[in-house]
Design a protein around this motif. Structure first.
Motif, short mmCIF file in Angstrom:
data_model
loop_
_atom_site.label_atom_id
_atom_site.label_comp_id
_atom_site.label_asym_id
_atom_site.label_seq_id
_atom_site.Cartn_x
_atom_site.Cartn_y
_atom_site.Cartn_z
N GLN A 130 0.83 -1.19 0.00
CA GLN A 130 0.00 0.00 0.00
C GLN A 130 0.87 1.25 0.00
OE1 GLN A 130 -3.35 0.11 -0.29
NE2 GLN A 130 -3.37 -2.12 -0.43
N TYR A 131 0.50 2.21 -0.82
CA TYR A 131 1.23 3.46 -0.87
C TYR A 131 0.75 4.39 0.23
CZ TYR A 131 3.28 7.80 -2.54
OH TYR A 131 4.00 8.97 -2.61
N THR A 132 1.67 5.04 0.91
CA THR A 132 1.32 6.05 1.92
C THR A 132 1.84 7.40 1.45
OG1 THR A 132 3.33 5.48 3.14
CG2 THR A 132 1.28 4.47 3.88
N LYS A 133 1.05 8.42 1.63
CA LYS A 133 1.40 9.75 1.15
C LYS A 133 2.65 10.30 1.84
CE LYS A 133 -3.09 11.72 -0.20
NZ LYS A 133 -4.08 12.76 0.16
N ALA A 134 3.42 11.04 1.07
CA ALA A 134 4.57 11.78 1.60
C ALA A 134 4.45 13.22 1.11
CB ALA A 134 5.88 11.16 1.09
N PRO A 135 4.29 14.18 2.02
CA PRO A 135 4.16 15.57 1.57
C PRO A 135 5.47 16.13 1.05
CG PRO A 135 4.21 15.47 3.96
CD PRO A 135 4.17 14.05 3.48
N THR A 136 5.38 17.09 0.18
CA THR A 136 6.54 17.87 -0.22
C THR A 136 6.55 19.16 0.58
OG1 THR A 136 6.86 17.04 -2.47
CG2 THR A 136 7.48 19.31 -2.08
N VAL A 137 7.71 19.51 1.12
CA VAL A 137 7.88 20.74 1.87
C VAL A 137 8.69 21.71 1.01
CG1 VAL A 137 8.84 21.82 3.94
CG2 VAL A 137 7.87 19.51 4.07
N MET A 138 8.09 22.84 0.65
CA MET A 138 8.78 23.88 -0.12
C MET A 138 9.26 24.96 0.84
SD MET A 138 6.48 24.23 -3.58
CE MET A 138 7.84 25.05 -4.44
N PHE A 139 10.48 25.43 0.61
CA PHE A 139 11.05 26.42 1.52
C PHE A 139 11.98 27.37 0.77
CE2 PHE A 139 13.99 22.90 1.30
CZ PHE A 139 15.24 23.50 1.27
N ARG A 140 12.30 28.47 1.44
CA ARG A 140 13.26 29.42 0.89
C ARG A 140 14.48 29.48 1.79
NH1 ARG A 140 9.78 34.78 -1.03
NH2 ARG A 140 8.63 33.76 -2.72
N GLY A 141 15.64 29.17 1.24
CA GLY A 141 16.88 29.28 1.99
C GLY A 141 17.19 28.07 2.83
N SER A 142 16.43 27.87 3.90
CA SER A 142 16.65 26.71 4.76
C SER A 142 15.43 26.47 5.62
CB SER A 142 17.88 26.92 5.65
OG SER A 142 17.68 27.99 6.56
N THR A 143 15.32 25.25 6.11
CA THR A 143 14.24 24.88 7.02
C THR A 143 14.67 23.64 7.79
OG1 THR A 143 11.84 24.59 7.18
CG2 THR A 143 12.97 23.33 5.47
N SER A 144 13.91 23.26 8.78
CA SER A 144 14.21 22.06 9.56
C SER A 144 13.56 20.84 8.93
CB SER A 144 13.70 22.23 11.00
OG SER A 144 14.36 23.29 11.66
N SER A 145 14.24 19.72 9.00
CA SER A 145 13.68 18.46 8.55
C SER A 145 14.00 17.38 9.58
CB SER A 145 14.25 18.05 7.19
OG SER A 145 15.52 17.43 7.33
N GLY A 146 13.37 16.23 9.43
CA GLY A 146 13.66 15.11 10.32
C GLY A 146 15.08 14.61 10.17
N CYS A 147 15.74 14.96 9.07
CA CYS A 147 17.12 14.54 8.81
C CYS A 147 18.11 15.67 9.07
CB CYS A 147 17.24 14.06 7.37
SG CYS A 147 16.32 12.56 7.00
N GLY A 148 17.67 16.73 9.74
CA GLY A 148 18.55 17.85 10.00
C GLY A 148 18.12 19.07 9.21
N THR A 149 19.01 20.02 9.04
CA THR A 149 18.69 21.25 8.32
C THR A 149 18.65 21.03 6.82
OG1 THR A 149 19.72 22.59 10.05
CG2 THR A 149 19.38 23.63 7.91
N ALA A 150 17.57 21.44 6.20
CA ALA A 150 17.47 21.44 4.74
C ALA A 150 17.86 22.82 4.26
CB ALA A 150 16.04 21.11 4.31
#
Length: 321
Positions: A130-150
């Motif tokens: 079963q496929y589970t949704k994954a949102p896309t996060v759009m940002f400018r410059g930088s933002t926080s993610s579960g894997c550290g700073t994007a």
């Protein structure tokens, strides 16, 4: 590819990360696929201390099946400015139809995410997943993610810990201006389809293979990236079968120019092309994503066959064919 003007876009699948920045890398250790002076595109960030089987490490489950009418599976929170003053969120919110996607990069992201997720929600159940949704996060410059700073220097990536794709709003301009890819719609759409290919690998329990062998022209890291290219090609083949929540077809038929644009993007992010541009020489022993030729080949393999079994890069003896 061009969207049908009357197709309805679901903005709940794309959210703003604002430009807040974040702390250091998440605990547990991160292996980053790719990286040339911080300018590499399409970085795969894999947190191997987390769960790489496609299930929520906190719940122990595999998530709910995708339903185009169900927005409960999508994070609706906004990491940017509050009170409607976040320009990234404002840009997302104004995306209503396929006509918007045809004239605006942010809306094209929304439409592409809608289409790619619909496609995999229909395809994976054929193989008992079963496929589970994954949102896309759009940002400018930088933002926080579960894997550290994007950050904008990293390029787009998928984070398996929070099951999200991260994309800086200025990336598509750099794809053309810095790396020489064609500026057509499918060049942009290919990038997102590739990142969602990593999400599919996560669901299938394949993503962790990148950790086994992280560098080299035939490494597991390269094979992981090339498989994501192949998955992107699969979506392109059947993208015109994807629909919005009202049953309207999202995309018009693919053209030869569309394919040319996608192949241009695939070649632009080949390790050999990026290394030559960044350091004036090519060093295959440090490759993490594959050559321009290999990336084009595996995208084409997915596009011509539409068969996930033909995307088995891990058992291929010649990645460049």
């Amino acid at each position: 590819m061009t969207f049908n003007d009357n197709a309805q876009l679901d903005t709940s699948q794309v959210q703003s990360g604002g430009g807040s920045g974040g702390g250091g890398m998440a605990p547990g250790g991160i292996a980053v696929g790719g990286g040339i002076g911080g300018l590499i595109l399409m970085i795969l960030m894999v947190l191997f201390g987390g769960n790489l089987t496609g299930s929520d490490p906190n719940s122990g489950g595999s998530g709910l099946p995708y339903d185009p009418n169900d927005t409960s599976q999508i994070d609706s929170g906004n990491a940017g400015a509050a009170g409607g003053s976040d320009p990234v969120q404002q840009a997302i919110d104004q995306c209503k139809t396929g006509a918007d996607a045809n004239k605006d990069d942010t809306c094209r992201v929304v439409g592409t995410v809608n289409s790619v997720q619909y496609y995999w929600a229909q395809y994976l159940p054929k193989y008992g997943k079963q496929y589970t949704k994954a949102p896309t996060v759009m940002f400018r410059g930088s933002t926080s993610s579960g894997c550290g700073t994007a950050s904008s220097a990293m390029g787009p990536f998928y984070c398996p810990l929070d099951k999200k794709v991260y994309l800086d709003t200025g990336f598509f301009g750099e794809l053309t201006s810095k790396y020489g890819a064609n500026g057509g719609p499918l060049a942009q759409e290919y990038v997102l389809a590739h990142e969602y290919g990593h999400h599919v690998q996560d669901i299938l329990g394949l993503l962790g293979r990148a950790q086994q062998d992280q560098q080299g022209a035939d490494s597991a890291s390269v094979r992981t990236e090339l498989q994501a290219d192949c998955f992107a090609g699969m979506w392109v083949k059947d993208a015109t079968t994807t629909k919005d929540a009202n049953g309207n077809t999202l995309l018009k038929s693919v053209t030869q120019q569309d394919i040319t644009d996608a192949l241009s993007a695939a070649a632009a992010v080949g390790d050999d092309r990026i290394q030559q541009k960044a350091q004036g020489r090519v060093t295959p022993e440090t490759w993490t994503h594959g050559s321009a030729k290999a990336r084009q080949y595996w995208f084409t393999q997915g596009y011509t066959t539409g068969d996930i079994n033909k995307c088995n890069t891990f058992d291929a003896t010649d990645l460049n064919q």
